[in-house]
Design an enzyme around this catalytic site. Structure first.
Site, PDB file in Angstrom:
ATOM      1  N   ASP A 268      33.817  82.630  42.678  1.00 43.73           N
ATOM      2  CA  ASP A 268      34.414  83.253  41.453  1.00 43.73           C
ATOM      3  C   ASP A 268      34.473  84.715  41.516  1.00 43.73           C
ATOM      4  O   ASP A 268      33.883  85.199  42.392  1.00 43.73           O
ATOM      5  CB  ASP A 268      33.172  82.996  40.205  1.00 43.73           C
TER       6      ASP A 268
ATOM      7  N   ASP B 234      38.361  86.878  43.974  1.00 43.11           N
ATOM      8  CA  ASP B 234      39.238  87.301  42.965  1.00 43.11           C
ATOM      9  C   ASP B 234      40.569  86.603  43.572  1.00 43.11           C
ATOM     10  O   ASP B 234      41.458  87.005  44.438  1.00 43.11           O
ATOM     11  CB  ASP B 234      39.820  88.692  42.784  1.00 43.11           C
ATOM     12  N   LEU B 235      40.928  85.248  42.852  1.00 44.65           N
ATOM     13  CA  LEU B 235      42.112  84.597  43.270  1.00 44.65           C
ATOM     14  C   LEU B 235      43.282  85.247  43.012  1.00 44.65           C
ATOM     15  O   LEU B 235      44.338  84.620  43.727  1.00 44.65           O
ATOM     16  CB  LEU B 235      42.184  83.097  42.596  1.00 44.65           C
TER      17      LEU B 235
ATOM     18  N   SER C  60      44.422  69.715  31.977  1.00 46.56           N
ATOM     19  CA  SER C  60      44.065  69.752  30.816  1.00 46.56           C
ATOM     20  C   SER C  60      45.160  69.059  29.804  1.00 46.56           C
ATOM     21  O   SER C  60      46.153  68.485  30.317  1.00 46.56           O
ATOM     22  CB  SER C  60      44.457  71.306  30.357  1.00 46.56           C
ATOM     23  N   ASN C  61      44.312  68.557  28.609  1.00 44.90           N
ATOM     24  CA  ASN C  61      45.359  68.036  27.773  1.00 44.90           C
ATOM     25  C   ASN C  61      46.676  68.554  27.324  1.00 44.90           C
ATOM     26  O   ASN C  61      47.559  68.108  26.752  1.00 44.90           O
ATOM     27  CB  ASN C  61      44.558  67.665  26.560  1.00 44.90           C
ATOM     28  N   HIS C  62      46.469  70.020  27.604  1.00 47.41           N
ATOM     29  CA  HIS C  62      47.676  70.799  27.200  1.00 47.41           C
ATOM     30  C   HIS C  62      49.128  70.473  28.177  1.00 47.41           C
ATOM     31  O   HIS C  62      50.116  70.996  27.764  1.00 47.41           O
ATOM     32  CB  HIS C  62      47.274  72.215  27.353  1.00 47.41           C
TER      33      HIS C  62
ATOM     34  N   TYR D 228      49.885  78.131  29.307  1.00 46.79           N
ATOM     35  CA  TYR D 228      48.796  77.371  29.966  1.00 46.79           C
ATOM     36  C   TYR D 228      48.887  75.986  30.540  1.00 46.79           C
ATOM     37  O   TYR D 228      48.477  75.483  31.686  1.00 46.79           O
ATOM     38  CB  TYR D 228      47.662  77.536  29.005  1.00 46.79           C
TER      39      TYR D 228
END
Length: 280
Positions: A53, A70-71, A133-135, A158
């Protein structure tokens, strides 16, 4: 960067020798914290956790390790590969967790997700669990099955980033032989807040059970499953998740009397994310 990645730390656990290791990106986030702390977390299912993270995780339990990465930076490539060296699996949670400016979403959720998948490939990781995600299917009508094999219908940038992650999982399974599970998570919080939440809630305890099943269940290539609890009002079936060994224990119905009305627009999976100008 040290040999184990920038800012690597660990909490020694002599009893953990020989247990498989899972690298958890976003390990300091709220779902990452559930996977560490609720009902014994993934450790109770036999895993050693290596957390990755950008935010420090200072409360390491015995056997846990932490690497600061940091990605969004090019340096992440080498740090991720080092963190994944010898790991058996990866759970990729790290992301901007809501709608935002496209360029911010691209940097964190699209470029960052590519970095994680490709580091896993280079490190020879066998299985990767992706927090979708459901999104990714937010423009499907609420209450309809929204089949896991149907086309994605993201409801914003997103959701688009999560659809990208699913497509990347398919590519890396077909092209490189990774075992990939994409979890279309509903709403993973301590309790559902509204009527929509009653349908798509994933309890913290069931989140641990779902990820544990995704890490160890039978997978052939890329598998997409919905991530919700055994909710009485569920919009989606859990057949694909149950095939992995997922056995949800919680039901949002116990909170039905406390849930408020759903935010507009009603009738779409993505709820307020499907608004034309959803606030960042």
């Amino acid at each position: 960067m040290s040999q184990n990645g920038q800012g690597a730390r660990d909490a020694r656990d002599p009893q953990g020798a020989g247990r498989p290791t899972v690298v958890v990106t976003g390990g300091a986030g709220h779902i990452g914290t559930y996977l560490r702390t609720v009902d014994g977390g993934l450790a109770a299912h036999g895993w050693q956790l290596h957390l990755v993270d950008a935010t420090p995780a200072d409360d390491l339990a015995p056997g846990e390790r932490f690497t600061a990465v940091d990605l969004t930076t090019p340096e992440a490539d080498a740090c991720l590969e080092a963190a994944m060296a010898g790991a058996d699996a990866v759970v990729h949670l790290a992301a901007i967790p809501s709608e935002d400016d496209f360029w911010a979403i691209r940097q964190a959720n699209i470029d960052g997700t590519f970095r994680v998948f490709d580091a896993a490939r280079r490190a020879g990781v066998r299985r990767l669990v992706f927090a979708s995600s459901n999104h990714a299917v937010g423009f499907y009508p609420a209450g309809d099955p929204a089949p896991v094999g149907g086309p994605v219908r993201p409801d914003g940038y997103y959701g688009l980033s999560k659809a990208f992650g699913e497509a990347l999982g398919s590519l890396y399974a077909d092209k490189y032989g990774l075992e990939v599970v994409s979890l279309r998570i509903g709403a993973c919080f301590g309790r559902p807040g509204d009527e929509r939440g009653l349908a798509i809630w994933l309890s913290p305890g069931d989140a641990v059970r779902l990820v544990a099943a995704a890490l160890s269940g039978p997978v052939d290539g890329h598998t997409v499953v919905y991530g919700i609890s055994a909710n009485t009002r569920a919009w989606w079936d859990l057949d694909a998740a149950r095939a992995l060994g997922y056995d949800p224990q919680d039901d949002s119905e116990v909170y039905a009397d406390q849930a408020g009305p759903a935010a507009e627009p009603a009738g779409l999976v993505g709820g307020p994310f499907a608004l034309e100008h959803h606030p960042a």
